[in-house]
Design a protein around this motif. Structure first.
Motif, PDB file in Angstrom:
ATOM      1  N   MET A  70       0.846  -1.187   0.000  1.00 49.58           N
ATOM      2  CA  MET A  70       0.000   0.000   0.000  1.00 49.58           C
ATOM      3  C   MET A  70       0.890   1.248   0.000  1.00 49.58           C
ATOM      4  O   MET A  70       1.780   1.371   0.830  1.00 49.58           O
ATOM      5  CB  MET A  70      -0.879  -0.027   1.243  1.00 49.58           C
ATOM      6  CG  MET A  70      -1.805   1.127   1.297  1.00 49.58           C
ATOM      7  SD  MET A  70      -3.079   0.810   2.506  1.00 49.58           S
ATOM      8  CE  MET A  70      -3.072   2.312   3.334  1.00 49.58           C
ATOM      9  N   PRO A  71       0.622   2.188  -0.973  1.00 48.92           N
ATOM     10  CA  PRO A  71       1.448   3.400  -1.057  1.00 48.92           C
ATOM     11  C   PRO A  71       1.193   4.313   0.145  1.00 48.92           C
ATOM     12  O   PRO A  71       0.112   4.333   0.718  1.00 48.92           O
ATOM     13  CB  PRO A  71       0.995   4.061  -2.343  1.00 48.92           C
ATOM     14  CG  PRO A  71      -0.141   3.278  -2.876  1.00 48.92           C
ATOM     15  CD  PRO A  71      -0.347   2.092  -1.993  1.00 48.92           C
ATOM     16  N   SER A  72       2.196   5.095   0.466  1.00 52.36           N
ATOM     17  CA  SER A  72       2.064   6.016   1.593  1.00 52.36           C
ATOM     18  C   SER A  72       1.238   7.240   1.197  1.00 52.36           C
ATOM     19  O   SER A  72       1.083   7.561   0.019  1.00 52.36           O
ATOM     20  CB  SER A  72       3.451   6.464   2.070  1.00 52.36           C
ATOM     21  OG  SER A  72       4.031   7.307   1.106  1.00 52.36           O
ATOM     22  N   VAL A  73       0.727   7.939   2.175  1.00 54.17           N
ATOM     23  CA  VAL A  73      -0.064   9.146   1.948  1.00 54.17           C
ATOM     24  C   VAL A  73       0.792  10.214   1.285  1.00 54.17           C
ATOM     25  O   VAL A  73       0.374  10.894   0.347  1.00 54.17           O
ATOM     26  CB  VAL A  73      -0.682   9.658   3.277  1.00 54.17           C
ATOM     27  CG1 VAL A  73      -1.358  11.005   3.092  1.00 54.17           C
ATOM     28  CG2 VAL A  73      -1.623   8.642   3.858  1.00 54.17           C
ATOM     29  N   VAL A  74       2.022  10.337   1.730  1.00 60.42           N
ATOM     30  CA  VAL A  74       2.929  11.330   1.163  1.00 60.42           C
ATOM     31  C   VAL A  74       3.201  10.994  -0.306  1.00 60.42           C
ATOM     32  O   VAL A  74       3.224  11.878  -1.169  1.00 60.42           O
ATOM     33  CB  VAL A  74       4.238  11.401   1.981  1.00 60.42           C
ATOM     34  CG1 VAL A  74       5.257  12.304   1.298  1.00 60.42           C
ATOM     35  CG2 VAL A  74       3.972  11.875   3.386  1.00 60.42           C
ATOM     36  N   GLY A  75       3.373   9.726  -0.614  1.00 59.33           N
ATOM     37  CA  GLY A  75       3.601   9.312  -1.990  1.00 59.33           C
ATOM     38  C   GLY A  75       2.408   9.632  -2.874  1.00 59.33           C
ATOM     39  O   GLY A  75       2.558  10.093  -4.013  1.00 59.33           O
ATOM     40  N   LEU A  76       1.189   9.388  -2.376  1.00 55.88           N
ATOM     41  CA  LEU A  76      -0.022   9.732  -3.120  1.00 55.88           C
ATOM     42  C   LEU A  76      -0.127  11.235  -3.354  1.00 55.88           C
ATOM     43  O   LEU A  76      -0.498  11.681  -4.440  1.00 55.88           O
ATOM     44  CB  LEU A  76      -1.260   9.220  -2.395  1.00 55.88           C
ATOM     45  CG  LEU A  76      -1.471   7.706  -2.385  1.00 55.88           C
ATOM     46  CD1 LEU A  76      -2.633   7.330  -1.475  1.00 55.88           C
ATOM     47  CD2 LEU A  76      -1.733   7.212  -3.795  1.00 55.88           C
ATOM     48  N   LEU A  77       0.195  12.009  -2.320  1.00 56.35           N
ATOM     49  CA  LEU A  77       0.155  13.467  -2.454  1.00 56.35           C
ATOM     50  C   LEU A  77       1.173  13.939  -3.485  1.00 56.35           C
ATOM     51  O   LEU A  77       0.890  14.845  -4.283  1.00 56.35           O
ATOM     52  CB  LEU A  77       0.402  14.145  -1.112  1.00 56.35           C
ATOM     53  CG  LEU A  77      -0.734  14.045  -0.091  1.00 56.35           C
ATOM     54  CD1 LEU A  77      -0.294  14.635   1.249  1.00 56.35           C
ATOM     55  CD2 LEU A  77      -1.960  14.769  -0.600  1.00 56.35           C
ATOM     56  N   GLU A  78       2.366  13.352  -3.492  1.00 59.83           N
ATOM     57  CA  GLU A  78       3.383  13.739  -4.465  1.00 59.83           C
ATOM     58  C   GLU A  78       2.930  13.412  -5.885  1.00 59.83           C
ATOM     59  O   GLU A  78       3.155  14.188  -6.812  1.00 59.83           O
ATOM     60  CB  GLU A  78       4.712  13.046  -4.150  1.00 59.83           C
ATOM     61  CG  GLU A  78       5.418  13.617  -2.936  1.00 59.83           C
ATOM     62  CD  GLU A  78       6.677  12.837  -2.554  1.00 59.83           C
ATOM     63  OE1 GLU A  78       6.917  11.737  -3.112  1.00 59.83           O
ATOM     64  OE2 GLU A  78       7.422  13.343  -1.701  1.00 59.83           O
ATOM     65  N   GLN A  79       2.276  12.269  -6.065  1.00 67.62           N
ATOM     66  CA  GLN A  79       1.769  11.903  -7.385  1.00 67.62           C
ATOM     67  C   GLN A  79       0.712  12.897  -7.859  1.00 67.62           C
ATOM     68  O   GLN A  79       0.705  13.328  -9.021  1.00 67.62           O
ATOM     69  CB  GLN A  79       1.168  10.484  -7.357  1.00 67.62           C
ATOM     70  CG  GLN A  79       2.185   9.391  -7.279  1.00 67.62           C
ATOM     71  CD  GLN A  79       1.533   8.009  -7.174  1.00 67.62           C
ATOM     72  OE1 GLN A  79       0.319   7.897  -6.997  1.00 67.62           O
ATOM     73  NE2 GLN A  79       2.351   6.964  -7.274  1.00 67.62           N
ATOM     74  N   ARG A  80      -0.184  13.246  -6.967  1.00 71.05           N
ATOM     75  CA  ARG A  80      -1.237  14.208  -7.339  1.00 71.05           C
ATOM     76  C   ARG A  80      -0.650  15.582  -7.614  1.00 71.05           C
ATOM     77  O   ARG A  80      -1.101  16.290  -8.514  1.00 71.05           O
ATOM     78  CB  ARG A  80      -2.302  14.277  -6.247  1.00 71.05           C
ATOM     79  CG  ARG A  80      -3.122  13.023  -6.205  1.00 71.05           C
ATOM     80  CD  ARG A  80      -4.366  13.196  -5.429  1.00 71.05           C
ATOM     81  NE  ARG A  80      -5.140  11.965  -5.510  1.00 71.05           N
ATOM     82  CZ  ARG A  80      -6.265  11.781  -4.893  1.00 71.05           C
ATOM     83  NH1 ARG A  80      -6.771  12.737  -4.153  1.00 71.05           N
ATOM     84  NH2 ARG A  80      -6.894  10.638  -5.009  1.00 71.05           N
TER      85      ARG A  80
END
Length: 181
Positions: free
Chosen positions: A1-11
């Motif tokens: 499961m990807p991290s929240v920070v990683g998801l935010l960076e992608q967005r």
């Protein structure tokens, strides 16, 4: 499961790409607009030149209007010498002492004349709805707003006074001159 920070960076990265794409599109549209404005101004100049060519012969082409419409307003022959008479589609002149109502175009003269009559009869300021009725016009919004626009222009040029919002009367000097009656 990807991290929240990683998801935010992608967005954030996706949003930056979208912003860059939109900026590029805006730049492209700005360039197209500049070309279109240049082309439009060339057509305006060409139309003016065609009017100049046709003016001396007195002939006109469909859609160009009369040769008088294309002349420079300061050009001789545009106005009779010594006349303050306005031409159709003319600008309302600034009121000054001694300037007769005949300096206004017919529509503006009618407004001034009706307000002068109201002033003479002691009826006070008039609304644009009342002016429409005085002119035998239907007091529908389109006609009332056209009168309001003319009245506001006369206020801006010193011919009328807007004593209260939407209530017009002659300016003091204009009322005293009696130049158009």
């Amino acid at each position: 499961m990807p991290s929240v920070v990683g998801l935010l960076e992608q967005r954030e990265l996706a949003a930056r790409r979208r912003v860059d794409e939109l900026r590029e599109e805006a730049d492209r549209i700005q360039a197209e607009l500049a070309v279109a404005e240049r082309d439009w101004s060339e057509w305006v100049i060409a139309r003016s030149r065609v009017g100049e060519v046709l003016a001396p012969t007195g002939g006109g082409a469909a859609g160009l209007g009369s040769s008088e419409d294309l002349r420079d307003p300061g050009e001789p022959g545009m106005r009779p010498e010594g006349s303050d008479a306005a031409k159709p589609k003319s600008v309302v002149p600034m009121w000054r002492v001694g300037l007769a109502w005949s300096a206004l175009s017919v529509d503006y003269q009618r407004i001034v004349r009706v307000l002068a009559d109201r002033d003479r009869l002691g009826q006070g300021p008039s609304t644009c709805q009342e002016l429409a009725v005085d002119f035998d016009l239907d007091p529908v919004p389109g006609k009332v707003e056209a009168l309001r626009s003319k009245a506001k222009r006369l206020v801006a040029r010193g011919w009328l006074v807007e004593s209260a919002p939407g209530r017009f009367t002659l300016a003091k000097g204009v009322a005293g001159q009696g130049g158009g009656s």
